[in-house]
Structure formats: structure tokens, C-alpha cells
Design an enzyme around this catalytic site. Structure first.
Site, PDB file in Angstrom:
ATOM      1  N   HIS A   1       0.962  -1.061  -0.048  1.00  0.00           N
ATOM      2  CA  HIS A   1       0.097  -0.071   0.061  1.00  0.00           C
ATOM      3  C   HIS A   1       0.779   1.513  -0.092  1.00  0.00           C
ATOM      4  O   HIS A   1       0.682   2.306  -0.627  1.00  0.00           O
ATOM      5  CB  HIS A   1      -0.854   0.136   1.393  1.00  0.00           C
ATOM      6  CG  HIS A   1      -2.057  -1.116   1.378  1.00  0.00           C
ATOM      7  ND1 HIS A   1      -1.946  -1.710   2.455  1.00  0.00           N
ATOM      8  CD2 HIS A   1      -2.778  -1.554   0.404  1.00  0.00           C
ATOM      9  CE1 HIS A   1      -3.109  -2.402   2.318  1.00  0.00           C
ATOM     10  NE2 HIS A   1      -3.604  -2.343   0.906  1.00  0.00           N
TER      11      HIS A   1
ATOM     12  N   LYS B   1     -18.725  -3.972   8.438  1.00  0.00           N
ATOM     13  CA  LYS B   1     -18.114  -5.297   8.053  1.00  0.00           C
ATOM     14  C   LYS B   1     -17.019  -5.237   9.283  1.00  0.00           C
ATOM     15  O   LYS B   1     -16.596  -4.616   9.863  1.00  0.00           O
ATOM     16  CB  LYS B   1     -17.196  -4.742   6.952  1.00  0.00           C
ATOM     17  CG  LYS B   1     -17.914  -4.895   5.401  1.00  0.00           C
ATOM     18  CD  LYS B   1     -17.261  -4.685   4.131  1.00  0.00           C
ATOM     19  CE  LYS B   1     -18.053  -4.785   2.942  1.00  0.00           C
ATOM     20  NZ  LYS B   1     -17.408  -4.981   1.467  1.00  0.00           N
TER      21      LYS B   1
ATOM     22  N   ARG C   1      -1.935  -5.846  -8.325  1.00  0.00           N
ATOM     23  CA  ARG C   1      -1.125  -6.745  -8.323  1.00  0.00           C
ATOM     24  C   ARG C   1      -0.892  -7.776  -9.566  1.00  0.00           C
ATOM     25  O   ARG C   1       0.224  -8.489  -9.540  1.00  0.00           O
ATOM     26  CB  ARG C   1      -1.261  -7.581  -7.016  1.00  0.00           C
ATOM     27  CG  ARG C   1      -0.862  -6.606  -5.789  1.00  0.00           C
ATOM     28  CD  ARG C   1      -1.466  -7.354  -4.586  1.00  0.00           C
ATOM     29  NE  ARG C   1      -3.107  -7.586  -4.570  1.00  0.00           N
ATOM     30  CZ  ARG C   1      -3.836  -7.826  -3.745  1.00  0.00           C
ATOM     31  NH1 ARG C   1      -3.435  -8.008  -2.508  1.00  0.00           N
ATOM     32  NH2 ARG C   1      -5.015  -7.807  -3.962  1.00  0.00           N
TER      33      ARG C   1
ATOM     34  N   SER D   1      -3.414  -7.438   2.591  1.00  0.00           N
ATOM     35  CA  SER D   1      -3.674  -7.312   4.186  1.00  0.00           C
ATOM     36  C   SER D   1      -4.002  -8.681   4.350  1.00  0.00           C
ATOM     37  O   SER D   1      -3.923  -9.148   5.475  1.00  0.00           O
ATOM     38  CB  SER D   1      -4.725  -6.075   4.208  1.00  0.00           C
ATOM     39  OG  SER D   1      -4.235  -4.927   4.134  1.00  0.00           O
TER      40      SER D   1
END
Length: 157
Positions: free
Chosen positions: A17, A41, A90, A127
Site C-alpha cells: 500500500h 464489515k 498486483r 492485507s
């Protein structure tokens, strides 16, 4: 002034990040990191913790600021006079998903999306993987700032 936003949940912030944010800071006059704070969430870290970690991680970047947001990133962009969203990619799967999001965002408000490819040494870092590996006691120190590593150890122990 060219302003961009780097949105995400950053649960937790990774060196991947930070690579994208740093590179965006060289392309735009101002970068706002928008930390998603959707309370519906489940996250490992609270919104305030994630915002604080990102602020600490970006402290050296003079043209980067960090704010929390809820709702649509396009609303955040409109409220902050931001013309571009910066997203890191990615792999090909990221592109497929992010392209649809970029097209939707553009159709909603005209905001453009700029894609930055992940640096090769960080292309596999996420993450989710960091949390999973750390949860099983694996060494994630190459993938997160030291203070994030400490927070992960505290939270997962």
C-alpha cells in the site's frame, strides 16, 4: 492543483500500500488516502486504528493526508475536489475487478482511475495474507512497517 485519492480499507496497511501511495505522491500535487470505515464489515483493526496507522506510515510524505470515509469513494472525491483515483494492481485478477470499478466510478461522476502496477517485490502482498500468516505465527516483518507488526502481534496474541 492535481489531487488524487488512494482508497482502501488498509486492514492493516502494508508496504505494498505504502509503495503505491508514495509513487502517487510523486505524480500528483496532493494525495488523500481515504481509509474506508464501513462499520458493518468486520475488520481486525478499528477505523480509528487504521486511520492512525496510515497517518503514521505516511508522516514523511508532505503532500499526503489521511482521512476516513464511509459510502462511495466517488462521493468522497466530489466532496474533496479530487479528479483521480489511484489503485494498485498486483495481478490480472485485480485488473478485471478494478477496471469495472473504474468504469462505474467514471460513469457516476467523471472521476478517472489511474492504475499503478505493484512493484515486483510486493506484488503478492495483501492485507488478508499478512493477517493470515501473522495469525499462524509467521514472520510478516518484510511486508509491514515495524509499528504495524507490533500492532498485529498485540492483536493476534
Amino acid at each position: 492543483m492535481r489531487r488524487a485519492v488512494c482508497p482502501g480499507t488498509f486492514d492493516p496497511v502494508t508496504n505494498g500500500h505504502l509503495d503505491i501511495v508514495h509513487r502517487a505522491s510523486t505524480l500528483f500535487d496532493e494525495v488523500l488516502v481515504a481509509v474506508g470505515t464501513n462499520v458493518s464489515k468486520s475488520r481486525l483493526f478499528t477505523p480509528d486504528e487504521r486511520i492512525e496507522m496510515m497517518r503514521r506510515a505516511c508522516a514523511e510524505l508532505a503532500n499526503v493526508s489521511v482521512e476516513g470515509f464511509t459510502g462511495l469513494v466517488t462521493t468522497f472525491c466530489a466532496e474533496h475536489d479530487v479528479a483521480a483515483i489511484v489503485k494498485g494492481l498486483r495481478a490480472a485478477g485485480d485488473f478485471d475487478y478494478e477496471l469495472q470499478m473504474a468504469q462505474m466510478n467514471s460513469s457516476l461522476t467523471g472521476v478517472e482511475t489511474v492504475f499503478l502496477p505493484a512493484s515486483p517485490e510486493r506484488g503478492f502482498v495483501s492485507s488478508s495474507l499478512v493477517k493470515e500468516v501473522a495469525g499462524f505465527g509467521g514472520d510478516v516483518s518484510p511486508f509491514v512497517p515495524d509499528f504495524v507488526l507490533d500492532a498485529l502481534r498485540d492483536r493476534l496474541s
